[in-house]
Write a protein that holds these residues in place. Structure first.
Motif, short mmCIF file in Angstrom:
data_model
loop_
_atom_site.label_atom_id
_atom_site.label_comp_id
_atom_site.label_asym_id
_atom_site.label_seq_id
_atom_site.Cartn_x
_atom_site.Cartn_y
_atom_site.Cartn_z
N UNK A 328 0.77 -1.18 0.02
CA UNK A 328 0.06 0.04 -0.11
C UNK A 328 0.97 1.30 0.04
N UNK A 329 0.42 2.52 -0.52
CA UNK A 329 0.82 3.52 -0.36
C UNK A 329 -0.11 4.25 0.45
N UNK A 330 0.64 5.00 1.49
CA UNK A 330 -0.44 5.61 2.54
C UNK A 330 -0.12 7.09 2.53
N UNK A 331 -1.11 8.15 2.02
CA UNK A 331 -0.57 9.41 2.11
C UNK A 331 -1.99 10.27 2.85
N UNK A 332 -1.42 11.16 3.61
CA UNK A 332 -2.37 12.08 4.40
C UNK A 332 -3.53 11.45 5.27
N UNK A 333 -3.33 10.46 5.95
CA UNK A 333 -4.36 9.68 6.84
C UNK A 333 -4.10 10.40 8.07
N UNK A 334 -5.03 10.59 9.01
CA UNK A 334 -5.14 10.87 10.28
C UNK A 334 -5.65 9.69 10.96
N UNK A 335 -4.60 9.15 11.94
CA UNK A 335 -4.73 8.02 12.60
C UNK A 335 -4.53 8.50 13.96
N UNK A 336 -5.89 8.00 14.74
CA UNK A 336 -5.99 8.48 16.36
C UNK A 336 -4.89 7.72 17.06
N UNK A 337 -4.45 8.20 17.97
CA UNK A 337 -3.26 7.63 18.67
C UNK A 337 -3.83 6.87 19.97
N UNK A 338 -4.98 6.92 20.18
CA UNK A 338 -5.64 5.93 21.14
C UNK A 338 -6.73 5.05 20.75
N UNK A 339 -6.92 3.98 21.44
CA UNK A 339 -7.75 2.93 21.17
C UNK A 339 -9.23 3.49 21.82
N UNK A 366 -10.40 22.56 14.76
CA UNK A 366 -10.47 21.16 14.15
C UNK A 366 -10.52 20.89 12.95
N UNK A 367 -11.41 21.92 12.29
CA UNK A 367 -11.38 21.78 10.70
C UNK A 367 -10.46 21.74 10.15
N UNK A 368 -9.34 22.95 10.63
CA UNK A 368 -8.00 23.25 10.10
C UNK A 368 -7.28 21.77 10.37
N UNK A 369 -7.21 21.20 11.36
CA UNK A 369 -6.16 20.16 11.61
C UNK A 369 -6.85 19.10 10.62
N UNK A 370 -8.14 18.91 10.46
CA UNK A 370 -8.60 17.71 9.48
C UNK A 370 -8.18 17.88 8.04
N UNK A 371 -8.21 19.22 7.58
CA UNK A 371 -8.15 19.43 6.34
C UNK A 371 -6.91 19.98 5.68
N UNK A 372 -5.86 20.27 6.53
CA UNK A 372 -4.88 21.33 6.35
C UNK A 372 -3.88 20.30 5.64
N UNK A 374 -4.59 17.45 3.89
CA UNK A 374 -5.33 16.47 2.77
C UNK A 374 -4.51 16.85 1.57
N UNK A 375 -4.58 15.76 0.61
CA UNK A 375 -4.31 15.81 -0.74
C UNK A 375 -5.30 16.10 -1.61
N UNK A 376 -5.23 16.57 -2.97
CA UNK A 376 -6.20 16.73 -3.63
C UNK A 376 -7.21 15.55 -3.92
N UNK A 377 -8.48 15.61 -3.99
CA UNK A 377 -9.43 14.44 -4.04
C UNK A 377 -9.40 13.89 -5.44
N UNK A 378 -9.31 12.60 -5.49
CA UNK A 378 -9.43 11.71 -6.76
C UNK A 378 -10.85 11.53 -7.26
N UNK A 399 -9.83 17.74 1.36
CA UNK A 399 -10.36 17.57 2.63
C UNK A 399 -10.17 15.96 3.14
N UNK A 400 -10.10 15.82 4.49
CA UNK A 400 -10.21 14.45 5.05
C UNK A 400 -11.41 13.95 5.59
N UNK A 401 -11.38 12.58 5.40
CA UNK A 401 -12.76 12.10 5.86
C UNK A 401 -13.73 12.35 4.66
N UNK A 402 -15.12 11.74 4.96
CA UNK A 402 -16.04 11.53 3.67
C UNK A 402 -16.87 12.89 3.30
#
Length: 411
Positions: A328-339, A366-372, A374-378, A399-402
């Protein structure tokens, strides 16, 4: 469900005054429904009056006449959401002709043994360009099953704006996967609610939806998947969405190819409360996993050497794992550090009340943190490109997320 106005069935437009074509077949009892299905002509509508239609011990076969793009056959409710078809047979509607549209119905499994209620709709062979939309499916192990018939393949189907769920745990050995697409190329699974698919029998592994069997370019997008809406913990593995599912022997795949899927996309979904991974890629070649939220799942698995995935702009807790030589190639994913079970986590700080399905972004910070980052949408060529909340996506969006905007999305 009050938080999800953009997905699931929309029955608000249906009424007794809805237009009925002059050549429509109006149905008011189970016997006439069965007869209409076998006698309907291309270009006609079968319109079912409101009520409960018990169908016992047999599959519902359709006409041998073949509809076309310009003369499809429509099976629909007169008042969407007010027609209930109760089935106590292994299969309900058996579609083996192209260009059928099924809309506005409630399919309910009423089998004495859970193992007997397999499929509400079985799409096979020549049944290309099937559209199944704005329906409800309750208590079927694999409510919609799609597969080949010898050398005929049901391609280009659409399953959208439906609601799939179970009223009790499934104590069966047979597969439990509300949407099971095998062999069909270019299927679209979009804007459905899929929930509460816990399997206690057999291998105790269940999936919300998957595509497999040597398929090309399927898309799973903008769905809400909740493996378990209760606070109880169950044994086994509940997996959200998958390319490849539990796998199929190569000799049974389309063209006997080495991969389960080629060029498939999973994007803009919200997957929640799964005790296993939210997304599982099993022999998925050239897969794209983009802009999903995986909340309270174990994350994403990419498995076997046939799998190579682009994983972009997702928000998740858990991990992205490569297993058995998966790539896999993984780019600009936000992974929470806690379960989820260890206490408050990043995802909870970003969204309003994610544990109950409210993913409204809390603050501008939070919006800035989520989207800052992110790579261009495909964008997908030849498809409608909208996010989970119904916003049109352009090639300039990052943007990150759906979803890029949540206005009027989460109530």
């Amino acid at each position: 469900m009050a938080y999800w106005p953009t997905v699931g069935p929309d029955w608000s437009k249906g009424s007794k005054n809805s237009h009925i074509p002059k050549n429509a077949i109006l149905v008011a009892d189970p016997e006439n429904l069965s007869k209409a299905l076998q006698e309907v002509l291309p270009g006609q509508h079968i319109v079912i009056k409101s009520g409960i239609y018990p169908i016992s011990g047999k599959r519902l076969r359709i006409t041998n006449r073949s509809p076309s793009r310009h003369q499809p056959i429509t099976l629909r409710a007169l008042e969407p959401g007010k027609v209930t078809i109760e089935l106590d047979s292994t299969e309900g509607l058996y579609l083996n002709q192209p260009y059928w549209r099924i809309s506005g119905l409630r399919f309910v499994g009423k089998c004495l043994s859970q193992s007997n209620c397999e499929h509400a709709i079985h799409v096979v062979g020549k049944a290309s360009h099937t559209i199944i939309e704005h329906n409800e499916f309750i208590d079927f192990n694999a409510a919609i099953k799609v597969n080949r018939d010898k050398n005929a393949f049901p391609d280009h189907g659409v399953i959208q704006n439906n609601h799939f769920y179970f009223t009790s745990l499934r104590d069966v050995t047979k597969p439990v996967t509300p949407i099971n697409v095998d062999h069909g190329n270019n299927w679209l699974i979009s804007r459905n609610i899929i929930r509460d698919f816990v399997k206690l029998g057999g291998n105790k592994t269940s999936y919300g939806a998957f595509i497999k069997g040597g398929t090309i370019k399927g898309t799973i997008e903008n769905n809400l998947v909740i493996c378990n809406t209760t606070n109880r913990h169950y044994p086994g593995a509940q997996v959200g969405l998958s390319l490849g599912g539990g796998g199929m022997a190569q000799k049974h795949r389309r063209e006997e190819i080495k991969a389960e899927t080629v060029g498939a996309t999973i994007r803009n979904n919200i997957v929640m409360h799964c005790n296993d991974v939210g997304l599982y890629i099993n022999k998925g070649k050239q897969a794209t996993i983009s802009n999903n939220i995986l909340y309270n799942t174990q994350g994403i698995d990419i498995r076997y050497s046939q799998s190579n995935a682009h994983i972009i702009n997702n928000i998740l807790n858990g991990k992205i794992r490569l297993r058995d030589n998966g790539k896999a190639e993984s780019t600009a994913n936000l992974i929470s550090s806690r379960s989820f079970w260890s206490g408050r986590e990043d995802i909870d700080s970003w969204f309003q009340s994610p544990s109950i399905g409210n993913f409204t972004i809390k603050t501008n910070r939070a919006r800035k943190q989520l989207h800052s980052q992110a790579t261009p949408y495909r964008l997908l060529p030849g498809q409608e490109n909208t996010d989970f909340c119904g916003n049109t996506i352009t090639d300039n969006d990052r943007f990150s997320g759906p979803f890029k905007e949540a206005k009027a999305c989460f109530q």
